[in-house]
Design an enzyme around this catalytic site. Structure first.
Site, mmCIF file in Angstrom:
data_model
loop_
_atom_site.group_PDB
_atom_site.id
_atom_site.type_symbol
_atom_site.label_atom_id
_atom_site.label_comp_id
_atom_site.label_asym_id
_atom_site.label_seq_id
_atom_site.Cartn_x
_atom_site.Cartn_y
_atom_site.Cartn_z
ATOM 1 N N TRP A 48 -61.637 10.625 -51.928
ATOM 2 C CA TRP A 48 -62.969 11.671 -52.282
ATOM 3 C C TRP A 48 -62.627 12.484 -52.956
ATOM 4 O O TRP A 48 -63.288 13.948 -52.351
ATOM 5 C CB TRP A 48 -63.622 11.632 -51.380
ATOM 6 C CG TRP A 48 -63.064 12.003 -49.753
ATOM 7 C CD1 TRP A 48 -62.339 12.813 -49.807
ATOM 8 C CD2 TRP A 48 -63.389 11.237 -48.662
ATOM 9 N NE1 TRP A 48 -61.855 12.816 -48.000
ATOM 10 C CE2 TRP A 48 -63.225 11.843 -47.111
ATOM 11 C CE3 TRP A 48 -64.469 10.922 -47.896
ATOM 12 C CZ2 TRP A 48 -62.734 11.668 -46.300
ATOM 13 C CZ3 TRP A 48 -64.269 10.206 -46.984
ATOM 14 C CH2 TRP A 48 -63.750 11.237 -46.197
ATOM 15 N N ASP A 49 -61.459 13.261 -53.223
ATOM 16 C CA ASP A 49 -61.487 14.914 -53.306
ATOM 17 C C ASP A 49 -61.433 15.789 -52.973
ATOM 18 O O ASP A 49 -61.652 16.844 -52.898
ATOM 19 C CB ASP A 49 -61.886 14.950 -54.657
ATOM 20 C CG ASP A 49 -61.738 14.259 -56.233
ATOM 21 O OD1 ASP A 49 -60.547 13.780 -56.037
ATOM 22 O OD2 ASP A 49 -62.512 14.000 -56.874
#
Length: 108
Positions: A48-49
């Site tokens: 999810w960065d």
């Protein structure tokens, strides 16, 4: 997008049983590849960065690419953690580099 790993810089955290990126990943996605001894994201579609792994990497082997909707393939964002600051190296789609330095909120 999962972190991009520079295999020339990654040393697997010097043979420790658990790498820094493994310890910090909130999704338990980072791992030490048994074949290469280097960091690897085990489920790239689930990343999810959050960039926790990128910030904690002691060799600076990890970086993120900006999603193509924002910057296209050549754009990147790489943090360099200092003792009391974080420096962000940003590269835009034309290859221009910019550096931003911020004092950490929590000092060690």
């Amino acid at each position: 997008m999962p972190p991009r790993i520079d295999l020339n810089k990654c040393n697997g955290c010097g043979g420790k049983s658990e790498t820094a990126c493994e310890m910090v990943c909130p999704g338990d996605l980072m791992m030490l590849d048994p074949g290469t001894g280097k960091a690897r994201c085990r489920a790239t579609g689930e990343c999810w960065d959050c960039m926790s792994c990128i910030k904690v990497c002691p060799t600076g082997a990890l970086q993120t690419r900006m999603p193509y909707q924002l910057g296209y393939y050549k754009a990147s964002l790489r943090p360099i953690m200092g003792k009391d600051c974080i420096t962000w190296k940003c590269r835009d789609i034309d290859g221009n580099e910019y550096t931003y330095k911020y004092v950490n909120r929590i000092r060690h």
